[in-house]
Design an enzyme around this catalytic site. Structure first.
Site, mmCIF file in Angstrom:
data_model
loop_
_atom_site.group_PDB
_atom_site.id
_atom_site.type_symbol
_atom_site.label_atom_id
_atom_site.label_comp_id
_atom_site.label_asym_id
_atom_site.label_seq_id
_atom_site.Cartn_x
_atom_site.Cartn_y
_atom_site.Cartn_z
ATOM 1 N N GLU A 68 -12.832 41.174 0.345
ATOM 2 C CA GLU A 68 -13.452 42.389 -0.200
ATOM 3 C C GLU A 68 -14.937 42.424 0.165
ATOM 4 O O GLU A 68 -15.604 41.390 0.191
ATOM 5 C CB GLU A 68 -13.280 42.442 -1.722
ATOM 6 C CG GLU A 68 -11.838 42.429 -2.183
ATOM 7 C CD GLU A 68 -11.040 43.640 -1.721
ATOM 8 O OE1 GLU A 68 -11.649 44.615 -1.240
ATOM 9 O OE2 GLU A 68 -9.796 43.598 -1.819
ATOM 10 N N ARG A 102 -4.659 51.386 -13.899
ATOM 11 C CA ARG A 102 -3.344 52.029 -13.748
ATOM 12 C C ARG A 102 -2.411 51.544 -14.851
ATOM 13 O O ARG A 102 -1.543 52.271 -15.321
ATOM 14 C CB ARG A 102 -2.800 51.642 -12.363
ATOM 15 C CG ARG A 102 -1.504 52.275 -11.941
ATOM 16 C CD ARG A 102 -1.134 51.834 -10.520
ATOM 17 N NE ARG A 102 -1.155 50.395 -10.339
ATOM 18 C CZ ARG A 102 -0.157 49.566 -10.678
ATOM 19 N NH1 ARG A 102 0.959 50.049 -11.196
ATOM 20 N NH2 ARG A 102 -0.256 48.269 -10.497
ATOM 21 N N CYS A 114 -9.867 42.910 -11.131
ATOM 22 C CA CYS A 114 -10.489 42.142 -10.036
ATOM 23 C C CYS A 114 -11.805 42.769 -9.620
ATOM 24 O O CYS A 114 -12.804 42.067 -9.404
ATOM 25 C CB CYS A 114 -9.553 42.081 -8.825
ATOM 26 S SG CYS A 114 -8.122 41.015 -9.114
ATOM 27 N N HIS A 167 -8.670 39.043 -2.152
ATOM 28 C CA HIS A 167 -7.361 39.408 -2.695
ATOM 29 C C HIS A 167 -6.288 38.683 -1.878
ATOM 30 O O HIS A 167 -6.354 38.668 -0.648
ATOM 31 C CB HIS A 167 -7.141 40.939 -2.604
ATOM 32 C CG HIS A 167 -7.431 41.643 -3.887
ATOM 33 N ND1 HIS A 167 -8.374 42.645 -3.987
ATOM 34 C CD2 HIS A 167 -6.888 41.509 -5.141
ATOM 35 C CE1 HIS A 167 -8.396 43.077 -5.244
ATOM 36 N NE2 HIS A 167 -7.508 42.415 -5.953
HETATM 37 N N1 PCA Z 1 -5.155 41.088 -9.603
HETATM 38 C C1 PCA Z 1 -5.601 42.240 -10.363
HETATM 39 C C2 PCA Z 1 -6.212 41.682 -11.600
HETATM 40 C C3 PCA Z 1 -5.813 40.250 -11.679
HETATM 41 C C4 PCA Z 1 -5.233 39.945 -10.353
HETATM 42 O O1 PCA Z 1 -4.874 38.837 -9.953
HETATM 43 C C5 PCA Z 1 -6.496 43.187 -9.554
HETATM 44 O O2 PCA Z 1 -6.350 43.274 -8.329
HETATM 45 O O3 PCA Z 1 -7.333 43.859 -10.146
#
Ligand code: PCA
Length: 198
Positions: free
Chosen positions: A73, A83, A136, A162
């Site tokens: 990111e 969501r 996140c 991610h």
């Molecule tokens: N993914 C979520 C929140 C916790 C996680 O592991 C996200 O992408 O926001």
């Protein structure tokens, strides 16, 4: 160099979160924490983690059900727009994370250098311009916000990766890619076109 790597607990009805499993694999080598998937809890946990570990670099991990590779990111938005409810049952809609904070913050890790190292290890990877608007993104925004309050010479460089579900990219491959990316956190950024990296 003192690296803090964070992951998240399972959420949204899943029993596992690959980000927490990756953190478990790094425990003892770097500072680690597994965080609750709760918007409000992060407000206190983020400054507490920085005060406890005094990291020079922070790499946060989270699951993205849509990711097919390790997704670096680049931007956190000052937006909480969930969501689904978080694990505390809280579902902010179109709210700012830090009222009066900037609309967005850029990560401070050398993401292109990290991306290149992932490509060199042949681990599927991509650069992303939005960490979404769920927990996140809130973690990344709060981490960058808190780091900004620390004097520059002690302020950690922070970013977010991610990761895909383990069924899409196995945990051993994810771990290999993560380790390659972690080796670059102290590298100078590569200001080259993304296409020149692969
Ligand atoms: N993914 C979520 C929140 C916790 C996680 O592991 C996200 O992408 O926001």
């Amino acid at each position: 160099m003192h690296i803090l790597v964070t992951g998240f607990e399972p959420f949204g009805g899943d029993d596992v979160n690959p980000s927490a499993e990756l953190v478990a694999r790094l425990r003892g080598e770097v500072a680690t924490a597994v965080l609750p998937v709760e918007f409000e809890a992060l407000r206190e946990l983020v400054p507490a983690l920085l005060a406890e570990h005094h990291p020079s670099h922070v790499v946060c991990l989270g699951l993205s059900g849509r990711a097919t590779g390790l997704t670096l990111e680049r931007v956190a938005l000052n937006l909480a727009d969930a969501r689904i409810p978080d694990n505390a049952g809280h579902q902010p809609i179109d709210q700012s994370i830090v009222p009066d904070g900037p609309a967005a913050r850029f990560v401070t890790l050398p993401v292109k250098a990290m991306f290149k190292s992932l490509l060199e290890t042949s681990i599927p990877a991509e650069l992303s311009l939005s960490a979404g608007s769920y927990v996140c993104n809130a973690l990344l925004y709060l981490m960058l916000h808190e780091a900004d309050r620390i004097p520059a010479q002690r302020s950690p460089r922070c970013g977010f990766i991610h990761v895909p579900p383990a069924g899409v990219l196995g945990l051993d491959s994810q771990e290999r890619g993560l380790r390659a990316a972690l080796r670059q956190v102290g590298a100078p950024e590569m200001h080259v076109a993304e296409g020149a990296l692969d």
